[in-house]
Structures are given as structure tokens and as C-alpha cells.
Design an enzyme around this catalytic site. Structure first.
Site, PDB file in Angstrom:
ATOM      1  N   ASN A  16      16.650  15.148   2.917  1.00  0.00           N
ATOM      2  CA  ASN A  16      17.306  14.317   1.797  1.00  0.00           C
ATOM      3  C   ASN A  16      18.621  13.949   1.988  1.00  0.00           C
ATOM      4  OD1 ASN A  16      15.419  16.707  -0.289  1.00  0.00           O
ATOM      5  ND2 ASN A  16      14.755  14.789  -0.052  1.00  0.00           N
ATOM      6  N   ASP A  44       9.026  18.227  -7.563  1.00  0.00           N
ATOM      7  CA  ASP A  44       9.213  16.574  -7.113  1.00  0.00           C
ATOM      8  C   ASP A  44       8.734  15.662  -8.298  1.00  0.00           C
ATOM      9  OD1 ASP A  44       9.616  14.573  -5.370  1.00  0.00           O
ATOM     10  OD2 ASP A  44       7.392  14.679  -4.800  1.00  0.00           O
TER      11      ASP A  44
HETATM   12  C1  IPE Z   1      10.444  17.297  -1.212  1.00  0.00           C
HETATM   13  O1  IPE Z   1      10.511  16.182  -1.931  1.00  0.00           O
HETATM   14  C2  IPE Z   1      11.989  18.114  -1.227  1.00  0.00           C
HETATM   15  C3  IPE Z   1      12.171  18.702  -2.505  1.00  0.00           C
HETATM   16  C4  IPE Z   1      11.518  18.617  -3.579  1.00  0.00           C
HETATM   17  C5  IPE Z   1      13.791  19.106  -2.414  1.00  0.00           C
HETATM   18  P1  IPE Z   1      10.665  14.676  -1.362  1.00  0.00           P
HETATM   19  O2  IPE Z   1      10.720  13.807  -2.604  1.00  0.00           O
HETATM   20  O3  IPE Z   1      12.037  14.725  -0.547  1.00  0.00           O
HETATM   21  O4  IPE Z   1       9.558  14.616  -0.400  1.00  0.00           O
HETATM   22  P2  IPE Z   1       9.063  13.159   0.223  1.00  0.00           P
HETATM   23  O5  IPE Z   1       9.810  12.452   0.810  1.00  0.00           O
HETATM   24  O6  IPE Z   1       8.193  12.714  -1.030  1.00  0.00           O
HETATM   25  O7  IPE Z   1       7.863  13.796   1.066  1.00  0.00           O
HETATM   26  C1  IPE Z   2      12.753  15.872  -6.305  1.00  0.00           C
HETATM   27  O1  IPE Z   2      12.636  14.499  -6.886  1.00  0.00           O
HETATM   28  C2  IPE Z   2      14.062  16.337  -6.009  1.00  0.00           C
HETATM   29  C3  IPE Z   2      14.534  16.094  -4.705  1.00  0.00           C
HETATM   30  C4  IPE Z   2      13.929  15.643  -3.741  1.00  0.00           C
HETATM   31  C5  IPE Z   2      16.117  16.676  -4.449  1.00  0.00           C
HETATM   32  P1  IPE Z   2      12.637  13.152  -6.195  1.00  0.00           P
HETATM   33  O2  IPE Z   2      14.173  12.918  -6.288  1.00  0.00           O
HETATM   34  O3  IPE Z   2      12.070  13.268  -4.902  1.00  0.00           O
HETATM   35  O4  IPE Z   2      11.924  12.428  -7.436  1.00  0.00           O
HETATM   36  P2  IPE Z   2      10.917  11.096  -6.785  1.00  0.00           P
HETATM   37  O5  IPE Z   2       9.681  11.631  -5.979  1.00  0.00           O
HETATM   38  O6  IPE Z   2      11.765  10.157  -6.139  1.00  0.00           O
HETATM   39  O7  IPE Z   2      10.251  10.636  -8.290  1.00  0.00           O
HETATM   40 MG    MG Z   3      10.327  12.876  -4.344  1.00  0.00          MG
END
Ligand code: IPE
Ligand code: IPE
Ligand code: MG
Length: 244
Positions: free
Chosen positions: A67, A19
Site C-alpha cells: 500500500n 477492502d
Molecule cells: C489489501 O487490499 C490490503 C488491505 C485491505 C489493507 P488492496 O486493495 O491493497 O489489495 P489489491 O491491491 O486490490 O490486491
Molecule cells: C481497502 O480499501 C483499504 C486499504 C487497502 C487500506 P481500498 O482503498 O483498497 O479500496 P478499493 O479497493 O480501492 O475500493
Molecule cells: Mg482495494
């Protein structure tokens, strides 16, 4: 030899929530998708590190069932990016003895072509045993339990299973990867303290390590640090030690 890691107590399975890609990019004035692209080096350095210390199972959260709620451009990018990463890296992973697998729903919105590449990569690497690298892709812990429940209900309806014979092992057997050991350690980057629908059943007794590092900055040293922290934890599984 990796300093300060107890080689005799390497976790069998480490699961990672990768993340913070969007925030990493934003801090640099880049587009969110450039953060995802930068996460590739982090992933493969962590895999290298895992191989170095003899880690057998590594699972990474690449795309959640939630997502899909992101802007269409980002969703499209993530589908293509995961596909191209697979095609570019699979021979190398195969040569290193890595078995690549996927957990998550393969139907629905995942493009047919991506599903085909997933299946081909799993077949290509199926005999490897040095490490199993599992991508949680279009994965949700609740969806996994729904899918398991449907499969179990179908067996009951067909008269193959009696409801009172359903136990924890029945459920575990119907998860996406029934031979995958539960993660000993779950690592989440980017300073968020939540599970976000990851491995809900499997992480019942996992140790959790949270780090502020944003995923694109993560390197094998961060993995080793998380494992050192894990090695200082006392796992109890509901019991107490003699004499306590
Ligand atoms: C969890 O991260 C999913 C992945 C890393 C693929 P998110 O960024 O989607 O989670 P939330 O929305 O912050 O809970
Ligand atoms: C994690 O990074 C990757 C996926 C969820 C696919 P994010 O895209 O959630 O990055 P932040 O949390 O918005 O910084
Ligand atoms: Mg994230």
C-alpha cells in the site's frame, strides 16, 4: 443468541481483508480517504459482533507492504487515520476485554510516533483475554516469511540451531505472532477474489468467504453470514472421512 449460528462451532480465528473503501467513496462522489474513514464503523460493528458470539481471535488487514505504492496523500492519511483510531478506541477496547496487537514491520517507513502508540496500546491491553484483535499493519505475508527466515538464519549462524532441525514449527514460531492460531476463516469484501499477500503461511488450510459488500457497508450481520457459510463447509485438511 444469534439466530442460525451454531454456537458450538464458532471459528476460533476469523481474518478479514477490509477492502472496497475507495470504491465505496467513489460511488458517492467522495474522496477515497472518506471511504477509509467510513470503514471505522464497519470495523467496530464487526468487533462488537465478534464479542457477541464469543469469537476469540480476529485479525484485520489495515495496511499492506504494497500500500506504500499509493499516492503520498492517501498513504499519509492512512498512517494518521490508523493512529487516531487507535488513540480514540483503545480505552473502549480495553474496557471490553480486547487485547489489541499488531503484526507487520514496525521499522522502515512507519512513523516513529505511530510505532510508539502501537507499543503503548499493546502494553495497555496485554492482559485482556476476551478477544485478541490483531491489526495487520505494514504487513505482507512474504515480508513476514523473509523476517522469519532472517531470524532463523541468525540462530543457525550463532550455532543455536542445526539446519536439519528446521521444521514447520520452527517457521511458525518465528512469525510475527507465534501464539496466534491459524485463521479458520478468511473473509474478503468488495468482490475481489485474491489474497493480496495476507497471512500466506497461516491461511494454508483456511476456509475463504468472499462477499461483494464494500467494507464501509459491512456490519456484524455480514460477519455472521460468513460464519454460517463457514459452518456449512467440510474441512478436510488433506484427509478423507471414514467410508468415503
Ligand atoms: C489489501 O487490499 C490490503 C488491505 C485491505 C489493507 P488492496 O486493495 O491493497 O489489495 P489489491 O491491491 O486490490 O490486491
Ligand atoms: C481497502 O480499501 C483499504 C486499504 C487497502 C487500506 P481500498 O482503498 O483498497 O479500496 P478499493 O479497493 O480501492 O475500493
Ligand atoms: Mg482495494
Amino acid at each position: 443468541m444469534v439466530p442460525e449460528i451454531d454456537q458450538s462451532r464458532i471459528p476460533k480465528h476469523v481474518a478479514i481483508v477490509m477492502d472496497g473503501n475507495g470504491r465505496w467513496a467513489k460511488r458517492r462522489g467522495l474522496k477515497r480517504t472518506e471511504g477509509h474513514a467510513a470503514g471505522e464503523d464497519a470495523l467496530f460493528d464487526a468487533v462488537e459482533g465478534g464479542l457477541e458470539i464469543g469469537l476469540q481471535w480476529m485479525t484485520v488487514y489495515a495496511f499492506s507492504t504494497e500500500n506504500w505504492r499509493r499516492p503520498l496523500d492517501e498513504v499519509r492519511f492512512l498512517m494518521r487515520f490508523n493512529e487516531s483510531l487507535l488513540l480514540r478506541r483503545r480505552d473502549d477496547l480495553n474496557e471490553r476485554g480486547v487485547r489489541v496487537r499488531f503484526i507487520g514491520r514496525r521499522s522502515g517507513r512507519v512513523p516513529r510516533r505511530v510505532v510508539r502508540h502501537i507499543e503503548d496500546t499493546e502494553a495497555l491491553t496485554a492482559q485482556n483475554r476476551r478477544m485478541t484483535l490483531t491489526f495487520a499493519f505494514n504487513y505482507g505475508g512474504r515480508a513476514e516469511l523473509v523476517d522469519a527466515t532472517r531470524a532463523i538464519a541468525a540462530e543457525v549462524a550463532a550455532g543455536k540451531l542445526k539446519p536439519d532441525k528446521i521444521d514447520e514449527r520452527t517457521i511458525a514460531r518465528h512469525l510475527y505472532a507465534h501464539d496466534m492460531p491459524d485463521p479458520d476463516l478468511v473473509v474478503r469484501t468488495s468482490g475481489e477474489f485474491r489474497i493480496s499477500n495476507y497471512l500466506l503461511w497461516e491461511s494454508a488450510y483456511s476456509e475463504f468467504v468472499f462477499t461483494d459488500v464494500l467494507w464501509p457497508d459491512f456490519r456484524r450481520e455480514n460477519l455472521f453470514a460468513a460464519i454460517r457459510e463457514f459452518q456449512h463447509r467440510e474441512r478436510r485438511f488433506g484427509e478423507i472421512q471414514e467410508g468415503e
